[in-house]
Design a protein around this motif. Structure first.
Motif, short mmCIF file in Angstrom:
data_model
loop_
_atom_site.label_atom_id
_atom_site.label_comp_id
_atom_site.label_asym_id
_atom_site.label_seq_id
_atom_site.Cartn_x
_atom_site.Cartn_y
_atom_site.Cartn_z
N ILE A 130 4.59 -38.40 16.01
CA ILE A 130 4.87 -38.47 17.41
C ILE A 130 4.88 -37.11 17.83
N CYS A 131 5.75 -36.39 17.32
CA CYS A 131 5.86 -34.76 17.67
C CYS A 131 4.75 -34.17 17.44
N ARG B 96 0.96 -36.89 23.74
CA ARG B 96 2.39 -37.05 24.15
C ARG B 96 2.72 -36.09 25.40
N ASP B 97 3.57 -36.76 26.27
CA ASP B 97 3.97 -35.63 27.37
C ASP B 97 5.05 -34.84 26.93
N PRO B 98 4.81 -33.71 26.86
CA PRO B 98 6.06 -32.67 26.43
C PRO B 98 7.08 -32.49 27.43
N ALA C 292 7.72 -51.14 22.11
CA ALA C 292 7.55 -51.64 23.47
C ALA C 292 6.28 -51.06 24.19
N GLY C 293 6.06 -49.96 23.70
CA GLY C 293 4.70 -49.06 24.01
C GLY C 293 4.91 -48.63 25.60
N VAL C 294 6.01 -48.22 25.94
CA VAL C 294 6.12 -47.95 27.65
C VAL C 294 6.37 -46.58 27.78
N PHE C 295 6.75 -45.68 26.65
CA PHE C 295 6.98 -44.40 26.64
C PHE C 295 5.90 -43.52 26.15
#
Length: 200
Positions: free
Chosen positions: A73-74, A79-81, A99-102
């Protein structure tokens, strides 16, 4: 009373009984089921457990459990930092990912503040959170902690620590029951709670 299957089987049952959700009876049933299907279940499980024991590590950045450091993930550039979601433990991070929402990044605290259990700020990854916020260009910190007294205390403490840094500090909205743990919520409830987050 000693297990009738011998000391090796008794040891396996005793170890399995220490897992969350398994007591001695459930552990005994699980061991019997695996032993009956040795090639299909027991041998692959033993190999998988040995692999995890050898390769599992915590991400030095977020605290996630995986097989690489930094974790997947990191290391994901998509991904939005600017959005950082703070969770109590790895199980909560995994629940939000399911959940796949974030699509931002995470920070695992490793617990919550608890005067009763003697858990203070230095026992958690709060200093690392402050360091990440200071240098990573984070615009929003989402406090996705369980709706318990200790979770609320921890959220308030973190919000106070982050005050005056020009950050938007939010918490999960509707859908998380009081006393509820994120790991036990369904994907739809988690998604609704994350979308309905509010200023802390």
């Amino acid at each position: 009373m000693e297990e009738p299957g011998g000391p090796e089987i008794a040891r396996l049952i005793a170890l399995m009984a220490k897992l969350p959700g398994l007591g001695p009876r459930s552990a005994r049933r699980a061991v019997l089921a695996m032993a009956r299907r040795r090639e299909a279940l027991l041998a692959p499980l033993a190999r998988a457990m040995a692999d995890v024991a050898e390769r599992a590590k915590l991400c030095g950045l977020c605290g996630n459990l995986g097989t690489s450091d930094p974790c997947a993930i990191c290391a994901d550039p998509r991904r939005d930092p600017s959005a950082l979601c703070v969770v109590e433990d790895v199980g909560d991070l995994w629940a939000l990912e399911r959940a796949g929402v974030f699509r931002g990044r995470y920070h695992v605290l490793g617990g919550v503040l608890s005067a009763l259990d003697g858990v203070g700020p230095q026992a958690l990854r709060i200093p690392q959170l402050e360091a990440r916020v200071a240098e990573a260009g984070v615009a929003e910190v989402i406090l996705a902690l369980g709706a318990t007294v200790d979770g609320a205390t921890t959220a308030h403490y973190i919000a106070e620590r982050l005050e005056g840094r020009g950050l938007r500090v939010t918490s999960l909205g509707q859908g998380v029951p009081v006393g509820g743990s994120l790991d036990y919520l369904d994907d739809g409830t988690l998604g609704a709670a994350l979308r309905a987050r509010r200023e802390f």
